[in-house]
Design an enzyme around this catalytic site. Structure first.
Site, PDB file in Angstrom:
ATOM      1  N   GLU A  55       0.604  -1.316  -0.264  1.00  0.00           N
ATOM      2  CA  GLU A  55      -0.150   0.101  -0.218  1.00  0.00           C
ATOM      3  C   GLU A  55       0.878   1.654  -0.286  1.00  0.00           C
ATOM      4  O   GLU A  55       0.773   2.091  -0.450  1.00  0.00           O
ATOM      5  CB  GLU A  55      -0.858  -0.002   0.865  1.00  0.00           C
ATOM      6  CG  GLU A  55      -0.449  -0.074   2.757  1.00  0.00           C
ATOM      7  CD  GLU A  55      -0.371  -2.031   2.829  1.00  0.00           C
ATOM      8  OE1 GLU A  55      -1.209  -2.388   4.136  1.00  0.00           O
ATOM      9  OE2 GLU A  55      -0.026  -2.569   2.043  1.00  0.00           O
ATOM     10  N   ALA A 161       8.228 -37.174  -8.861  1.00  0.00           N
ATOM     11  CA  ALA A 161       8.143 -36.871 -10.364  1.00  0.00           C
ATOM     12  C   ALA A 161       8.001 -38.508 -10.398  1.00  0.00           C
ATOM     13  O   ALA A 161       9.097 -38.883  -9.754  1.00  0.00           O
ATOM     14  CB  ALA A 161       9.272 -36.705 -10.786  1.00  0.00           C
ATOM     15  N   ARG A 191      10.073 -24.506  -6.451  1.00  0.00           N
ATOM     16  CA  ARG A 191      11.655 -23.841  -5.716  1.00  0.00           C
ATOM     17  C   ARG A 191      11.819 -22.972  -5.668  1.00  0.00           C
ATOM     18  O   ARG A 191      12.115 -22.538  -4.283  1.00  0.00           O
ATOM     19  CB  ARG A 191      12.915 -24.729  -6.294  1.00  0.00           C
ATOM     20  CG  ARG A 191      13.321 -26.043  -6.411  1.00  0.00           C
ATOM     21  CD  ARG A 191      14.478 -26.251  -7.195  1.00  0.00           C
ATOM     22  NE  ARG A 191      14.524 -27.929  -7.199  1.00  0.00           N
ATOM     23  CZ  ARG A 191      15.424 -28.449  -7.621  1.00  0.00           C
ATOM     24  NH1 ARG A 191      16.786 -27.562  -8.101  1.00  0.00           N
ATOM     25  NH2 ARG A 191      16.059 -30.026  -7.682  1.00  0.00           N
TER      26      ARG A 191
END
Length: 368
Positions: A55, A161, A191
């Site tokens: 902000e 994987a 990562r």
């Protein structure tokens, strides 16, 4: 782009927030947009812990362009802070001082120091506040931050994987390369979004991984490697020891004291963690210590036994499983080690499933 103005400007604020993915920890990702008479006059996002909040960046951007902020509307993805932090003053003061007439907020800040207090202060000063615009998306980008500030524990992502038949390696231990280059780039983006990457010592010995982020310009920022090594078997010439400034080696009190000294001389941090019944590092205890070190998010990259250890301890928040169009067979190494599930009804359930395709492979993401 959404049609209604509030959603349109909040979407922009979200895109701005995501520019700093992986850079703001232990702070949240936040974006902000200042609008006056239907025109955007200022934009900003939190770039890094210690730098101005979103902000403030947006307000200063508008002022640099010569705009008077009185009567304008501020869109922000997260409730403004109302306390003096370690590095920055309260943002509600700046909003009040500049005469902002309306605040549109994506979601409340669950930090106990804030959590509705910032909104209450602004309303008491006569500023109109609307909360909950694109709330789900605003919560999602800060899921790690919200867990950390409410529990002191990092957000844990388990990434594996595998082949279509759920194998992460052949029976010889060979796992290079199950996935494609496209898949590996996706993994590098994961990562890049976390503070630390955890692997087991067997992965270090078998693959000698770099555990670095290789994404061009974004590679300047690297997550901290954490190795589960109960018996301090890590080779002194392991690549991750030389490639990272201060990798963490999590071991048990029985670790070799001479090896500890050698590792520390190389810049590694050796953490002594209680061991579980099977002699492995107690990962629950480790995760608590990582939280104490202001590590807010962790990517667990396996292997099989490491994945099982985290799942059995109930500390995995999210899974990201990659599947390549290959089949290895039953003699291969399974994605997850033994969980001692005797009945299907007791199997771990994954919710909020998303399935994505990348090239010839697909990714399954979900929450445990």
């Amino acid at each position: 782009m959404p049609k209604d103005p509030d959603s349109k400007y909040m979407s922009l604020a979200l895109r701005l927030a995501k520019r700093a993915e992986g850079m703001t920890s232990p702070n949240p990702l936040v974006g902000a947009v200042v609008v006056k008479r239907g025109k955007i006059i200022g934009k900003g996002y939190h770039r890094k812990a210690g730098l101005p909040h979103a902000e403030i960046e947006a307000l200063l951007d508008a002022e640099r362009k010569g705009h008077n902020l009185k009567g304008s509307t501020l869109y922000i993805t997260l409730e403004p802070c109302c306390h003096t932090g370690k590095r920055t003053p309260p943002c509600v003061d700046a909003i009040i001082e500049r005469g902002i007439s309306k605040l549109v907020v994506g979601t409340l800040d669950l930090n106990p120091n804030v959590n509705g207090k910032g909104i209450r202060i602004l309303r008491e000063r006569g500023i109109e506040v609307k909360v909950g615009v694109l709330a789900d998306r605003c919560i999602e980008i800060n899921e790690a931050f919200f867990k950390y500030v409410t529990t002191g524990m990092p957000f844990i992502i388990l990434k594996l994987a595998a082949t279509l038949d759920g194998k992460i390696a052949t029976f010889t231990g060979d796992s290079k390369w199950i996935g494609s280059e496209i898949q590996r780039k996706y993994a590098h983006r994961l990562r890049n979004q976390v503070d630390a990457v955890i692997i087991g010592i067997e992965t270090v010995i078998q693959d000698d991984p770099h555990l670095t982020v290789r994404l061009g310009k974004k590679s300047d920022r690297q997550p901290t490697p954490v190795v589960l090594d109960s018996k301090l078997r890590i080779p002194i010439d392991a690549k991750l020891l030389s490639l990272h400034r201060s990798p963490i080696i999590a071991t048990t009190p029985s670790g070799d004291s001479k090896k500890v000294k050698d590792l520390e001389e190389m810049g590694a941090r050796v953490l002594f963690i209680d061991q579980e019944k099977d002699g492995r590092v107690d990962v629950l205890n480790l995760v608590k210590k990582l939280g104490d070190m202001e590590i807010t998010s962790v990517l667990v990259e396996g292997g099989s036994e490491t994945a099982a250890s985290f799942l059995k301890n109930g500390i995995v928040d999210k899974i990201v499983f990659f599947y390549a169009p290959k089949i290895i067979g039953s003699e291969g190494i399974s994605m997850v080690g033994k969980l001692n599930v005797s009945d299907v009804k007791n199997a771990l359930s994954i919710k909020k499933i998303q399935v994505k395709t990348i090239g010839q492979e697909f990714i399954v993401e979900g929450y445990v």
